[in-house]
Scaffold this motif. Structure first.
Motif, PDB file in Angstrom:
ATOM      1  N   ARG A  31      38.255  38.678  40.870  1.00  0.00           N
ATOM      2  CA  ARG A  31      38.199  39.623  41.994  1.00  0.00           C
ATOM      3  C   ARG A  31      37.699  38.934  43.255  1.00  0.00           C
ATOM      4  N   SER A  88      32.865  49.250  42.775  1.00  0.00           N
ATOM      5  CA  SER A  88      34.060  49.831  42.163  1.00  0.00           C
ATOM      6  C   SER A  88      33.958  51.355  42.134  1.00  0.00           C
ATOM      7  N   GLN A 209      39.085  48.533  39.268  1.00  0.00           N
ATOM      8  CA  GLN A 209      38.614  49.909  39.235  1.00  0.00           C
ATOM      9  C   GLN A 209      38.263  50.260  37.778  1.00  0.00           C
TER      10      GLN A 209
END
Length: 242
Positions: A31, A88, A209
């Motif tokens: 990420r 998130s 997510q």
């Protein structure tokens, strides 16, 4: 960053590999790297595709050479510690478990030695990290399944699985976003359209997510289906804690 590997995967892509296992630590590196690539504005990059343990960077060789893009990506890989990953969110997905929507729920329960109700309780308890999307548009590969309900894939895959079906395969669980073949054990179905090419944002979930499944009854399933058909249903989302 010696553990990072750069693999030549063709004339238009580079695979940047961060490890050889599925873990939240490796996911965080992926990420962070994806954020750096987006912020870098390196000319010629067409798309990035995050996976469990690597990220594929697609580029236009008419704009940038393989040597140059790998050089610049290596520089970015050395800056992972400078990235602050945004918090998130958790996407709540309503699911009707069992019956015609989840024909394999009894088998999963039998395999685990528990009741179908307990399978549902265990399946709806975690917040599952979306490690990656793949196979079909919006297919979620989720981490965090309770080991108690890990179940082998079907010996013979089904030719057609309805969109919205929620399944289990080994240590994984996920949602089939479109009608497709598949070999996962089906335990329920969501009326939510995980993929809708007519939407402004066609793919509902995002890698990084989280998903939380919520058990619903048939009446609520039908209400959500009607709202989805009208384009008025909005999934509940909330910040991920911790």
């Amino acid at each position: 960053m010696a553990e990072v590997r750069f693999l030549n995967t063709g004339d238009t892509s580079v695979c940047v590999e961060f490890g050889n296992e599925i873990s939240t630590e490796i996911n965080a590196k992926i990420r962070a790297f994806n954020i750096l690539v987006g912020e870098s504005k390196i000319p010629g990059i067409v798309e990035t595709v995050p996976t469990y343990r690597s990220i594929m960077v697609h580029y236009d060789p008419g704009v940038i050479t393989h040597r140059e893009i790998e050089k610049r990506l290596r520089i970015l890989a050395g800056r992972l510690d400078t990235v602050v990953i945004p918090p998130s969110s958790v996407l709540e997905i309503p699911v009707l478990y069992g019956g015609e929507m989840g024909p394999d729920l009894p088998f999963v329960a039998e395999h685990a030695g528990i009741s179908p109700e307990e399978v549902i309780r265990l399946h709806t308890a975690p917040e599952y990290l979306i490690y990656m999307l793949g196979f079909t548009p919006g297919f979620t590969y989720l981490g965090g399944l309770n080991p108690k309900i890990e179940t082998p894939r079907l010996k013979t895959p089904r030719v057609k699985i309805p969109a919205g079906s929620v399944g289990i395969a080994g240590k994984q669980t996920g949602v089939y976003p479109i009608d497709s073949p598949g070999g996962w054990q089906l335990i329920g179905r969501t009326p939510v359209r995980m993929y809708d090419p007519g939407r402004k944002k066609p793919i509902l979930p995002e890698a990084g997510q989280y998903i939380r499944f919520r058990a619903i009854d048939r009446a609520e399933y039908d209400r959500i289906s009607a709202a989805e058909a009208e384009g008025t249903y909005v999934c509940k989302t909330y910040p991920k804690e911790g």
